[in-house]
Design an enzyme around this catalytic site. Sequence first.
Site, PDB file in Angstrom:
ATOM      1  N   LYS A 190       0.881  -1.178   0.000  1.00 46.98           N
ATOM      2  CA  LYS A 190       0.000   0.000   0.000  1.00 46.98           C
ATOM      3  C   LYS A 190       0.917   1.225   0.000  1.00 46.98           C
ATOM      4  CE  LYS A 190      -1.628   3.005   2.013  1.00 46.98           C
ATOM      5  NZ  LYS A 190      -1.379   4.404   1.603  1.00 46.98           N
ATOM      6  N   GLU A 397       9.481  17.224  14.550  1.00 45.54           N
ATOM      7  CA  GLU A 397      10.173  16.773  13.349  1.00 45.54           C
ATOM      8  C   GLU A 397       9.825  17.766  12.236  1.00 45.54           C
ATOM      9  OE1 GLU A 397       8.803  12.952  11.914  1.00 45.54           O
ATOM     10  OE2 GLU A 397      10.725  12.511  10.996  1.00 45.54           O
TER      11      GLU A 397
HETATM   12  P1  NAD Z   1       2.139   8.788   7.430  1.00 45.80           P
HETATM   13  O1  NAD Z   1       2.214   7.991   8.678  1.00 45.80           O
HETATM   14  O2  NAD Z   1       1.129   9.841   7.337  1.00 45.80           O
HETATM   15  O3  NAD Z   1       1.883   7.834   6.186  1.00 45.80           O
HETATM   16  C1  NAD Z   1       2.680   6.706   5.909  1.00 45.80           C
HETATM   17  C2  NAD Z   1       1.842   5.671   5.200  1.00 45.80           C
HETATM   18  O4  NAD Z   1       0.825   5.214   6.067  1.00 45.80           O
HETATM   19  C3  NAD Z   1       1.137   6.177   3.946  1.00 45.80           C
HETATM   20  O5  NAD Z   1       1.112   5.148   2.988  1.00 45.80           O
HETATM   21  C4  NAD Z   1      -0.278   6.453   4.446  1.00 45.80           C
HETATM   22  O6  NAD Z   1      -1.245   6.387   3.431  1.00 45.80           O
HETATM   23  C5  NAD Z   1      -0.452   5.321   5.436  1.00 45.80           C
HETATM   24  N1  NAD Z   1      -1.458   5.531   6.480  1.00 45.80           N
HETATM   25  C6  NAD Z   1      -1.904   6.688   6.999  1.00 45.80           C
HETATM   26  N2  NAD Z   1      -2.846   6.429   7.953  1.00 45.80           N
HETATM   27  C7  NAD Z   1      -2.980   5.083   8.019  1.00 45.80           C
HETATM   28  C8  NAD Z   1      -3.780   4.194   8.797  1.00 45.80           C
HETATM   29  N3  NAD Z   1      -4.630   4.641   9.716  1.00 45.80           N
HETATM   30  N4  NAD Z   1      -3.657   2.871   8.593  1.00 45.80           N
HETATM   31  C9  NAD Z   1      -2.789   2.395   7.679  1.00 45.80           C
HETATM   32  N5  NAD Z   1      -2.003   3.183   6.924  1.00 45.80           N
HETATM   33  C10 NAD Z   1      -2.100   4.513   7.087  1.00 45.80           C
HETATM   34  O7  NAD Z   1       3.612   9.339   7.201  1.00 45.80           O
HETATM   35  P2  NAD Z   1       4.155  10.197   5.957  1.00 45.80           P
HETATM   36  O8  NAD Z   1       3.715  11.616   6.119  1.00 45.80           O
HETATM   37  O9  NAD Z   1       3.831   9.514   4.673  1.00 45.80           O
HETATM   38  O10 NAD Z   1       5.719  10.038   6.186  1.00 45.80           O
HETATM   39  C11 NAD Z   1       6.433  10.865   7.042  1.00 45.80           C
HETATM   40  C12 NAD Z   1       6.761  10.164   8.336  1.00 45.80           C
HETATM   41  O11 NAD Z   1       7.398   8.910   8.058  1.00 45.80           O
HETATM   42  C13 NAD Z   1       7.742  10.923   9.173  1.00 45.80           C
HETATM   43  O12 NAD Z   1       7.385  10.893  10.519  1.00 45.80           O
HETATM   44  C14 NAD Z   1       9.055  10.174   8.959  1.00 45.80           C
HETATM   45  O13 NAD Z   1       9.985  10.336   9.995  1.00 45.80           O
HETATM   46  C15 NAD Z   1       8.573   8.787   8.825  1.00 45.80           C
HETATM   47  N6  NAD Z   1       9.554   7.968   8.104  1.00 45.80           N
HETATM   48  C16 NAD Z   1      10.247   7.050   8.797  1.00 45.80           C
HETATM   49  C17 NAD Z   1      11.203   6.285   8.175  1.00 45.80           C
HETATM   50  C18 NAD Z   1      11.984   5.252   8.939  1.00 45.80           C
HETATM   51  O14 NAD Z   1      12.595   4.408   8.310  1.00 45.80           O
HETATM   52  N7  NAD Z   1      11.987   5.282  10.267  1.00 45.80           N
HETATM   53  C19 NAD Z   1      11.464   6.455   6.800  1.00 45.80           C
HETATM   54  C20 NAD Z   1      10.726   7.422   6.106  1.00 45.80           C
HETATM   55  C21 NAD Z   1       9.766   8.166   6.780  1.00 45.80           C
END
Ligand code: NAD
Length: 497
Positions: A190, A397
Site C-alpha cells: 500500500k 520533526e
Molecule cells: P504517514 O504515517 O502519514 O503515512 C505513511 C503511510 O501510512 C502512507 O502510505 C499512508 O497512506 C499510510 N497511512 C496513513 N494512515 C494510516 C492508517 N490509519 N492505517 C494504515 N495506513 C495509514 O507518514 P508520511 O507523512 O507519509 O511520512 C512521514 C513520516 O514517516 C515521518 O514521521 C518520517 O519520519 C517517517 N519515516 C520514517 C522512516 C523510517 O525508516 N523510520 C522512513 C521514512 C519516513
Amino acid sequence: MLDQPDPSALAASQRVLDELVPGLRIAGALVSGDRNTFAVADPATAQPIAAVVDGTPDDALDAVAVAYESGRAWAATSTRHRSDVLHRAYAIMIEQREALALLITREMGKPLAEARGEVTYAADYVRWYAEEALRPSGTSRPGPEGDVRLLTSRAPVGTCLLITPWNFPMAMATRKIAPALAAGCSVILKPADLTPLTSLLVADIFQQAGVPDGLINVITTTDAAALSRAVMADPRVRKVSFTGSTPVGRTLLAQASPNVLKTSMELGGNAPFLVFDDADLDRAVEGAMVAKLRNGGQSCTAANRFLVQEGIADAFVEAFSERMSRVVVGNGLAAGVELGPVIDERALDKCRRLVADAVARGARVVTGGHALESEGWFFEPTVVVDAPDSAEIAHTEVFGPVASISRFSTQGEAIDRANDTPFGLSAYVFTRDLDRAFTVAERLETGMVGLNQGLVSNVAAPFGGTKHSGLGREGGAEGLEEYQDVRYFALNRRETA
Ligand code: NAD
C-alpha cells in the site's frame, strides 16, 4: 528565482507517465476501467499529473487471497531461484533507472540527480537480498544434558502487508519487498497516496523479472485506514511492515494485536546533530548539508536539532548558512537544481509556522525563512539560531529545509539534550577525538549514529530506531529476519553401542 524544468526532461517524464496505466495491480494484472480515481500532483507545479484507481478494502482482500496462494508456491521454491529472480529485477531497475528517476521526481519533487541516487540505492536492496537469500542461517547445538540435538532453521512468515511513505517512493518499497521475497513471502503493498506511481512501475519490473502473478500486489487508495483494518483482520496475513509517522505506527500496532501479527515499524525521527569544538569544520558543514538537505529535509533521519559547542558555534553558523544560501532551488527536472519543493501545501505551511513561532520566541533567521513565490510548494533553505526550548521547532520533526541551531557548553549537556526526546532513530556526531566519538555515540539513545558523516543509510546496515522511532530493522542480515520465523527441531540423541 526558481529554476524551470528542462523541456527534454519534462517530455521524457511525460512519456513514462503516459506509458504507465495507473491501475491497481492484483494477481499480476492491472485493474483499471470504470473505477473511482484520485489525482496525483507534481509538487513543483501543484498540478495533477495522473489519476490512479482508488482501491477499496474488497480489492485488498482479493489481493490477500491471491497473495496467500502464490506465496505458498513461492515459499517452496529454492533460494537459488528466488535469488536469480531478484538479480534480474535489480538488472532491469538499473536499465530503467532514468524512467524510474523521472517518475520519482515528478510525483515527489526531489531533484533528478537525487532521484537517480534513490533508484541506485533502492535497486541495491534488491541486489543485497538476492545475495542474502542464499546465506544459510540455521544452527545446530547440543542440549545441555547431551541427550538432544537442537536444530534451528528459518521459515517465511507468510503473507505480508507493506505500507510505505511518500518521501522515498522507490527505496521504501524495495527495502520491504526484496527481503520479503528473498525469505519466501508474498506481499500486498500500500504505497502513499501522494506518490503511488513509482510503486506501480516497481511491481511491473518485478513481474518482468519473473516474479509469479499474485506474489506482489499493489493497492493504491485514499482510505489507508479502511484497507489496513480489513487486511490485518484477515487470518491469512501474518505480518505488517510499516514506514511512516509514529501516530499511525501506534494505530497499526494496536490493530496487529488481535491476530498477533509480526510487526516492523520504521517511525518518526528527531535527529540531533552534535558538533564539538574539536570537529573538522569543513567536514561538519559538509555533513550538515547532507543530513539536513538530502531529500529536501524530508527524511526520517534528517538532522532536526543542531547542537553546536560554544567554541565553534559562530564559525559553524557562518559557514553552514553561507552554504545554505547558495543552494539552487527549483523544479527537480531542471539541470543543476539542488533543492526541490516540499511534498504539499501542508508541509509548506508547517515550515512557515515553525519559523514564525521560533522568531516570535526570540530566535534569529540567518538565511532564508520564506516560502517562494511559485505555483509549487517551495521553501527557502533556512537557518534559524537560538530558538528557545519553548519553540515548537525545538521538539518537532521539521520535515523540510529548515535547520535550527543552538549552543551547548559541555559534553554531558550535549548528550542530555540530544536524548531529551521520545524519538531515537538517528544522530550525528562530529569530533576529531576518537574517545569522545565512541563515548558520545554509545550514550546516545538512537538506533543509528553517523560519526563524522551526515548519512547513515546503507543497504548492508540494520536501519531502524529505538523508543518511539520504531521496532525492527531494515537492511543488512537483520532485514531478512523480519520476514522469517525461527523454527527449532529437537532431535532425540542416544549413544549407540
Ligand atoms: P504517514 O504515517 O502519514 O503515512 C505513511 C503511510 O501510512 C502512507 O502510505 C499512508 O497512506 C499510510 N497511512 C496513513 N494512515 C494510516 C492508517 N490509519 N492505517 C494504515 N495506513 C495509514 O507518514 P508520511 O507523512 O507519509 O511520512 C512521514 C513520516 O514517516 C515521518 O514521521 C518520517 O519520519 C517517517 N519515516 C520514517 C522512516 C523510517 O525508516 N523510520 C522512513 C521514512 C519516513
